[in-house]
Write an enzyme that holds these catalytic residues in place. Structure first.
Site, PDB file in Angstrom:
ATOM      1  N   TYR A 155    -147.277  86.989 -32.175  1.00 20.73           N
ATOM      2  CA  TYR A 155    -146.850  88.397 -32.295  1.00 20.73           C
ATOM      3  C   TYR A 155    -148.001  89.368 -32.541  1.00 20.73           C
ATOM      4  CZ  TYR A 155    -142.923  85.362 -33.614  1.00 20.73           C
ATOM      5  OH  TYR A 155    -142.008  84.347 -33.676  1.00 20.73           O
ATOM      6  N   HIS A 156    -149.164  89.106 -31.957  1.00 18.76           N
ATOM      7  CA  HIS A 156    -150.309  89.979 -32.202  1.00 18.76           C
ATOM      8  C   HIS A 156    -150.980  90.443 -30.908  1.00 18.76           C
ATOM      9  CE1 HIS A 156    -150.519  87.435 -36.115  1.00 18.76           C
ATOM     10  NE2 HIS A 156    -149.685  88.444 -36.251  1.00 18.76           N
ATOM     11  N   PRO A 157    -150.242  91.021 -29.954  1.00 27.13           N
ATOM     12  CA  PRO A 157    -150.879  91.493 -28.715  1.00 27.13           C
ATOM     13  C   PRO A 157    -151.806  92.665 -28.999  1.00 27.13           C
ATOM     14  CG  PRO A 157    -148.622  92.279 -28.827  1.00 27.13           C
ATOM     15  CD  PRO A 157    -148.801  91.329 -29.979  1.00 27.13           C
ATOM     16  N   ASP A 178    -153.776  87.766 -27.232  1.00 28.87           N
ATOM     17  CA  ASP A 178    -152.715  87.490 -28.202  1.00 28.87           C
ATOM     18  C   ASP A 178    -152.985  86.133 -28.839  1.00 28.87           C
ATOM     19  OD1 ASP A 178    -150.407  87.675 -29.690  1.00 28.87           O
ATOM     20  OD2 ASP A 178    -149.022  87.534 -27.984  1.00 28.87           O
ATOM     21  N   HIS A 179    -152.520  85.977 -30.051  1.00 28.87           N
ATOM     22  CA  HIS A 179    -152.700  84.712 -30.761  1.00 28.87           C
ATOM     23  C   HIS A 179    -151.679  83.698 -30.272  1.00 28.87           C
ATOM     24  CE1 HIS A 179    -154.731  87.048 -34.242  1.00 28.87           C
ATOM     25  NE2 HIS A 179    -155.647  86.418 -33.531  1.00 28.87           N
TER      26      HIS A 179
END
Length: 537
Positions: free
Chosen positions: A469-471, A294-295
């Site tokens: 919010y990028h899993p 994730d980011h």
């Protein structure tokens, strides 16, 4: 228990799932059932772009997951919003359209995933897209996903672009084109002043198709297996247990958290973990739920005069927003068409780097704890995230109940390299915002820290950083030689016939950028492969 039968059953109506359902149902001879745990995408908070500010920090159309305490974040519990409605996270996100760098997809191919190089996926991005500004070899025309610039743009964005240039980050008119590096106005998934989610693009215009059956408020609990073949899905509507069977395939598109959870509940995953939960092992796949990426994101915020074109909590701000509501209802224009993150940049942490490793989102509001902590007055914020993190986490079961949220451990900053990159990014973004173009529009920092005080900024990162919010990556594809690969390059679950996964969880490595556009591309790619395999069956 009532059972319906279709050719394909898709679990999850998000970025990839809605795309997949829309594409597969284009063939009138093919029947498709889509199961979505959330409700229809009818809320004005979805359609009005500015509605993201109401959904992101709450449970409105949102799973609002929590992580386990993160050692790298001083033991804090992180927040993981995920869309719970048709369109999934594309119905609650900030709508920026980012594909990632050419290198990301060529890297996937180099890892042994045939068919996933940049030149091979670019036609899929173009097939989806209708771009209002760009019509060239990199962009599509006539696709269902509308891409454009927000109808509302604050003059503060020009300050950001000027400040970036003063700090060595030049203008890049199209970061989805020849090169990614540079500062820019974000392209967004809007149409006529409204959000254009994957559902609005690919699904809801076609709900009248007789071969497309969409079931909302349907929580999938288990994949039905006959031997080593997937035959359907059991789900709950309220407290009623139901099932649907698939003549051809079951395709799981429940995202980086939901997809591994459903596989695990169905007995597909690490044998020891399943046995510890009392779940019979259908297929030992040690990679299910692993490889979570994730980011990691660090936000800095500054106060601003109330008369600047920002969003905030004030009498003047309330009056402006009230007028904006009427403007949007009448003309679909004005402040309610803003996605807040109107400009940004892809930057290299070091000049000698060949591709960007940091991403900035410039925000027209004070952002603190995902919008869950409100500050009176007006301000600006800037996010920086590490584009290709080294840290790896995992998703596992909390219980055998599908209603229970999975255990989410991003393992943020477990790798020291991520911390050093984020520190470098925080220093760079602070120098940009504190440059002369913002003089007069920038007040005091909400959490003061000097850019040259590495120790203080490191502590601030550990105290406040969290997800962008990028899993991704929890059901990764890979060659047979990779024991942790859950899928082959055609997204088929290893050892189980008639079962695929198609969403951000399939990514072997996280792409450099926001994941909505790549997830839609995965849906396009999955539809293409499903059709090809059906023809050759």
């Amino acid at each position: 228990m009532t059972t319906l039968e279709f050719d394909y059953v898709i679990v999850g109506g998000g970025s990839a799932g809605a795309t997949l359902a829309g594409r597969l149902s284009e063939d009138p001879a093919t029947t498709v059932c889509l199961l979505e745990a959330g409700g229809p995408d009818k809320s004005v908070l979805i359609h009005a772009p500015v509605g993201v500010v109401a959904m992101m920090p709450t449970k409105i159309n949102n799973w609002a997951f929590q992580t386990v305490p993160q050692k790298g974040l001083n033991g804090r519990t992180g927040y993981q919003p995920r869309g719970k409605t048709l369109g999934g996270s594309s119905s609650i996100n900030a709508m920026v359209y980012v594909r990632g760098d050419r290198w990301d997809y060529d890297h996937w191919a180099a890892l042994g995933n045939e068919g996933w190089s940049y030149d091979e996926v670019l036609p899929l991005f173009r097939r989806s897209e209708h771009n209002e500004q760009f019509d060239d070899a990199f962009h599509g025309q006539g696709g269902p996903l509308n891409v454009t610039y927000p109808r509302h743009t604050s003059p503060l964005n020009q300050m950001f672009l000027d400040a970036a240039a003063l700090n060595g980050v030049g203008l890049n008119a199209d970061y989805n084109g020849v090169r990614q590096e540079g500062a820019f106005m974000y392209q967004v998934t809007h149409r006529n002043g409204e959000r254009c989610s994957s559902a609005k693009a690919f699904l809801t215009p076609h709900l009248g198709r007789p071969n497309l059956h969409v079931v909302t408020h349907a929580l999938s609990t288990r994949i039905l297996l006959r031997g080593r073949r997937a035959t359907g899905v059991e789900y709950l509507q309220g407290n009623a247990g139901k099932r649907v069977t698939a003549r051809r395939e079951v395709i799981v598109s429940s995202g980086a958290f939901g997809s591994p959870q459903l596989l695990l509940l169905s007995g597909i995953g690490p044998a020891a973990e399943l046995q510890a939960m009392g779940i019979p092992v259908a297929q030992h796949l040690p990679g299910v739920g692993k490889n979570l990426q994730d980011h990691i994101d660090y936000v800095q915020a500054w106060r601003a005069p109330s008369d600047t074109q920002t969003f905030g909590v004030s009498l003047r701000g309330t009056a402006k927003m009230t007028a904006a509501i009427f403007e949007w209802r009448k003309q679909r224009s004005g402040m309610l068409t803003s996605n807040f993150a109107e400009s940004g940049a892809f930057i290299c942490s070091r000049r000698e780097h060949s591709r960007p490793d940091l991403q900035l989102h410039f925000i027209l509001a004070i952002v603190d704890d995902h919008g869950r902590k409100i500050h009176a007055g007006h301000g600006i914020s800037c996010h920086v995230n590490v584009m290709r993190p080294y840290s790896r986490g995992q998703v596992s079961l909390r219980s055998r109940e599908a209603r229970d949220a999975p255990v989410i451990d991003p393992n943020f900053l477990a790798d020291e390299r991520d911390l050093q990159l984020l520190l470098r990014g925080g220093q760079l973004q602070q120098r940009i915002i504190e440059s002369s173009p913002f003089d007069g529009a920038r007040g005091d920092m909400i959490y003061p820290v000097r850019a040259d005080d590495a120790a203080a900024m490191t502590e601030d990162i550990r105290n406040r950083a969290d997800t962008q919010y990028h899993p991704a990556g929890t059901c990764k594809m890979g060659p047979a030689s990779d024991p942790m690969a859950v899928l082959d390059a055609r997204l088929r679950v290893r050892g189980i016939d008639g079962l695929r996964v198609a969403d951000a969880s399939v990514m072997p490595t996280l792409i450099g950028g926001n994941t909505n556009a790549p997830s839609i591309m995965v849906g396009e790619k999955a539809a293409q492969m499903v059709r090809e395999d059906a023809r050759h069956a």
